[in-house]
Design an enzyme around this catalytic site. Sequence first.
Site, PDB file in Angstrom:
ATOM      1  CD  GLU A 104      -2.815  -1.041  -0.123  1.00  0.00           C
ATOM      2  OE1 GLU A 104      -2.846  -0.023  -0.842  1.00  0.00           O
ATOM      3  OE2 GLU A 104      -3.359  -2.111  -0.426  1.00  0.00           O
TER       4      GLU A 104
HETATM    5  C1  LIG Z   1       2.501  -9.754   0.459  1.00  0.00           C
HETATM    6  C2  LIG Z   1       2.377  -8.653  -0.559  1.00  0.00           C
HETATM    7  C3  LIG Z   1       1.127  -8.326  -1.038  1.00  0.00           C
HETATM    8  C4  LIG Z   1       1.002  -7.353  -2.037  1.00  0.00           C
HETATM    9  N1  LIG Z   1      -0.245  -7.084  -2.557  1.00  0.00           N
HETATM   10  C5  LIG Z   1      -0.333  -6.273  -3.644  1.00  0.00           C
HETATM   11  C6  LIG Z   1      -1.575  -6.127  -4.342  1.00  0.00           C
HETATM   12  O1  LIG Z   1      -2.597  -6.676  -3.961  1.00  0.00           O
HETATM   13  N2  LIG Z   1      -1.604  -5.341  -5.445  1.00  0.00           N
HETATM   14  C7  LIG Z   1      -0.486  -4.707  -5.917  1.00  0.00           C
HETATM   15  O2  LIG Z   1      -0.571  -4.018  -6.932  1.00  0.00           O
HETATM   16  N3  LIG Z   1       0.713  -4.814  -5.272  1.00  0.00           N
HETATM   17  C8  LIG Z   1       0.811  -5.580  -4.155  1.00  0.00           C
HETATM   18  N4  LIG Z   1       2.013  -5.726  -3.499  1.00  0.00           N
HETATM   19  C9  LIG Z   1       3.185  -5.014  -4.023  1.00  0.00           C
HETATM   20  C10 LIG Z   1       3.591  -3.856  -3.120  1.00  0.00           C
HETATM   21  O3  LIG Z   1       2.627  -2.841  -3.158  1.00  0.00           O
HETATM   22  C11 LIG Z   1       4.984  -3.396  -3.611  1.00  0.00           C
HETATM   23  O4  LIG Z   1       5.891  -4.393  -3.196  1.00  0.00           O
HETATM   24  C12 LIG Z   1       5.359  -2.054  -3.064  1.00  0.00           C
HETATM   25  O5  LIG Z   1       4.597  -1.058  -3.696  1.00  0.00           O
HETATM   26  C13 LIG Z   1       6.830  -1.712  -3.267  1.00  0.00           C
HETATM   27  O6  LIG Z   1       7.243  -1.943  -4.579  1.00  0.00           O
HETATM   28  P1  LIG Z   1       8.577  -2.800  -4.835  1.00  0.00           P
HETATM   29  O7  LIG Z   1       8.434  -4.065  -4.076  1.00  0.00           O
HETATM   30  O8  LIG Z   1       8.795  -2.891  -6.296  1.00  0.00           O
HETATM   31  O9  LIG Z   1       9.746  -1.970  -4.171  1.00  0.00           O
HETATM   32  P2  LIG Z   1      10.532  -0.738  -4.827  1.00  0.00           P
HETATM   33  O10 LIG Z   1       9.578   0.262  -5.350  1.00  0.00           O
HETATM   34  O11 LIG Z   1      11.558  -1.277  -5.744  1.00  0.00           O
HETATM   35  O12 LIG Z   1      11.235  -0.126  -3.548  1.00  0.00           O
HETATM   36  C14 LIG Z   1      12.389  -0.715  -2.930  1.00  0.00           C
HETATM   37  C15 LIG Z   1      12.837   0.210  -1.787  1.00  0.00           C
HETATM   38  O13 LIG Z   1      13.179   1.501  -2.312  1.00  0.00           O
HETATM   39  C16 LIG Z   1      12.440   2.509  -1.650  1.00  0.00           C
HETATM   40  N5  LIG Z   1      12.122   3.575  -2.578  1.00  0.00           N
HETATM   41  C17 LIG Z   1      11.651   3.495  -3.841  1.00  0.00           C
HETATM   42  N6  LIG Z   1      11.464   4.718  -4.360  1.00  0.00           N
HETATM   43  C18 LIG Z   1      11.795   5.609  -3.398  1.00  0.00           C
HETATM   44  C19 LIG Z   1      11.811   7.029  -3.297  1.00  0.00           C
HETATM   45  N7  LIG Z   1      11.409   7.811  -4.302  1.00  0.00           N
HETATM   46  N8  LIG Z   1      12.211   7.588  -2.143  1.00  0.00           N
HETATM   47  C20 LIG Z   1      12.569   6.824  -1.090  1.00  0.00           C
HETATM   48  N9  LIG Z   1      12.605   5.492  -1.126  1.00  0.00           N
HETATM   49  C21 LIG Z   1      12.215   4.886  -2.262  1.00  0.00           C
HETATM   50  C22 LIG Z   1      11.170   1.804  -1.157  1.00  0.00           C
HETATM   51  O14 LIG Z   1      10.569   2.516  -0.084  1.00  0.00           O
HETATM   52  C23 LIG Z   1      11.715   0.448  -0.757  1.00  0.00           C
HETATM   53  O15 LIG Z   1      12.249   0.525   0.526  1.00  0.00           O
HETATM   54  C24 LIG Z   1       2.153  -6.672  -2.497  1.00  0.00           C
HETATM   55  C25 LIG Z   1       3.413  -6.987  -1.977  1.00  0.00           C
HETATM   56  C26 LIG Z   1       3.530  -7.970  -1.033  1.00  0.00           C
HETATM   57  C27 LIG Z   1       4.910  -8.310  -0.513  1.00  0.00           C
END
Ligand SMILES: Cc1cc2nc3c(=O)[nH]c(=O)nc-3n(C[C@H](O)[C@H](O)[C@H](O)COP(=O)(O)OP(=O)(O)OC[C@H]3O[C@@H](n4cnc5c(N)ncnc54)[C@H](O)[C@@H]3O)c2cc1C
Length: 595
Positions: free
Chosen positions: A445
Amino acid sequence: MSLDYQVPLRDMRFVIDEWIEAPAWWRSVPAWEDLDSATAQQVLEEAARFVMERIAPLNPAGDLEGCRFEGGEVSMPTGFREAYADFVAAGWPTLALDADAGGQGLPQLLEVALQEMLAAANHAWLMSPGLTHGATACLMAHGSDALKRDWLPKIASGEWLATMCLTEPQAGSDLALLRARATPDAAHGAWRIDGSKIFITGGEHDLTENIVHLVLARLPDAPAGTKGLSLFVVPKRTFGETGERVRNGVHCEGIEKKMGLKASPTCSMRFEHALGWLVGEPHRGLASMFVMMNAARLQVAMQGVGHAQLAWQRAHAYAHERVQMRAVSAPAHYEGEPAQAAPIAFHPAMRRVLLDLRATVEGERAIGYWIGYWLDVAARHPEAHEREAAGRIASLLTPVAKAFFTANGFAAASSALQVFGGYGYIHDYGVEQILRDSRVAMLYEGTNEIQAIDLLVRKVLGDGGEALRALLAHVTAEAARCIASQDRALHGACARLDALVVDVQRITDEIRQGSADDRELPYRVADDYLALIGWLLLAFAWARTLRIATDASADDPFYAEKRVTALYFFAYPLMAFDHRLRLIETGGRDPLPYA
Ligand SMILES: Cc1cc2nc3c(=O)[nH]c(=O)nc-3n(C[C@H](O)[C@H](O)[C@H](O)COP(=O)(O)OP(=O)(O)OC[C@H]3O[C@@H](n4cnc5c(N)ncnc54)[C@H](O)[C@@H]3O)c2cc1C
């Protein structure tokens, strides 16, 4: 020691009736003029019974059994289907849905309390119905009449579950990178969706016969970036001309093996020429999706409170049962001999942990429910300007609650595990699962870092500080109510609260001014700033609690314990506010080297 989750109904009643004084406000709302404290309590008691009897017992077994993926289909753990069917039959998904949309029309405040109970009882089970409200709100706000007719009633009632399909392998926090595509299908007056989505909660399961996916994708003429995203309803099953069910091009390709929430399927989805219908305007899908995400963010915040509550309950029970080493002192009512081996709850190190947990969870409960109250004011107040002001406060508080409460929920699980010693590491004692399950709430989220940027850059600096000023006015008003108190402790707490507001105003002005020459500054300090506001909110929660407890009968142990916890909060945990303030000052001065 019982591991059964006990819903903290007494504290919930305190927050609703005394801390927020919600029943008095309900009387002024035509739809709720007959809703009084007793009726609200009956609703919560009924919910608590259902949650404790039907949902909580499935939690440890669901964790061990997990979900099964076979031939593109997902089976949920034993008992999950039946519990979900009973949840829907009892009408719990429509608790706070407007009566004219087929719901029970009760306040969001009660819905927030229900969400806390469900999260504490069984976070993994809650993940399935978790998006029902967000999807309902999204379709009510942005869906066409046809979409509302065809899909909304069954989503709102819980008969069909909904998902939120944003994430793709290359696009997590950065939705500008999304690639899923939508092409027109003139024959059906609809669209065809192609692309892959990952990490989709409940993308496939056997809880409901249909699953309605809300999918972000790009139209052929879409501009690049987030302004080129459109939102679509893409069901697992559509209906043929004679009403027969037709399998749509939506395929689950697998479920993740993950750290926690093992009883919630996290699915890789492939959309292959799947029939979908546009929600809202083309290229404005993110605005529609935000309706869903905001509802979900408050829910995730309450997951943090639920985790902390469960952690506290279990740690408290265990610490009073487990006897190890001699204690230097014991409470007056203790009949044993502390110089012999004593309950670990008497050792100062463990007392600190238990008090920290209690101060956190009860303070957060007040703030979380307060957001629910502001959502009710935003929806129901007769004056438009009051509705707008309430909406701004709820919107300001939501990212703070999401990030601060979930970080504290995970920390609470870790602290509780420490209280259990080595037993905490063992599944049967019910704390290592909280630690594993709670961790994801800091990630999904919108990660907690994204919440911090949303708070500081968009909602504090972006709107000229109007919403923050409104929030600080509420905090200052609370301080003013008791700063002249004869009660020294209450006076001290309110003077401290007043001083915190001055610090927040000063540091916010400094960030605003410093950002003019140093564009990275707000991004360097955003996480500490969010935590600073989190501590301010807890101080507000405990100052008001202390005022109420000081006015109440000293003989009532409930208020006596509130007073003890409030005094502890101002003496110990609140020092974290100063720590965050120093970090922000450092971030304002010293650029960060690259790691
Ligand atoms: C169990 C689970 C359920 C999920 N359910 C859903 C779902 O129902 N629908 C859906 O669409 N997604 C879902 N997700 C996905 C989830 O929303 C994403 O994992 C999340 O948005 C982060 O994206 P990412 O994993 O690609 O991390 P990234 O975006 O690659 O981020 C990696 C790290 O970099 C940091 N970061 C990135 N950009 C910045 C910035 N500009 N400034 C500071 N820090 C930054 C982040 O905070 C994080 O710590 C789910 C994930 C999990 C693990």
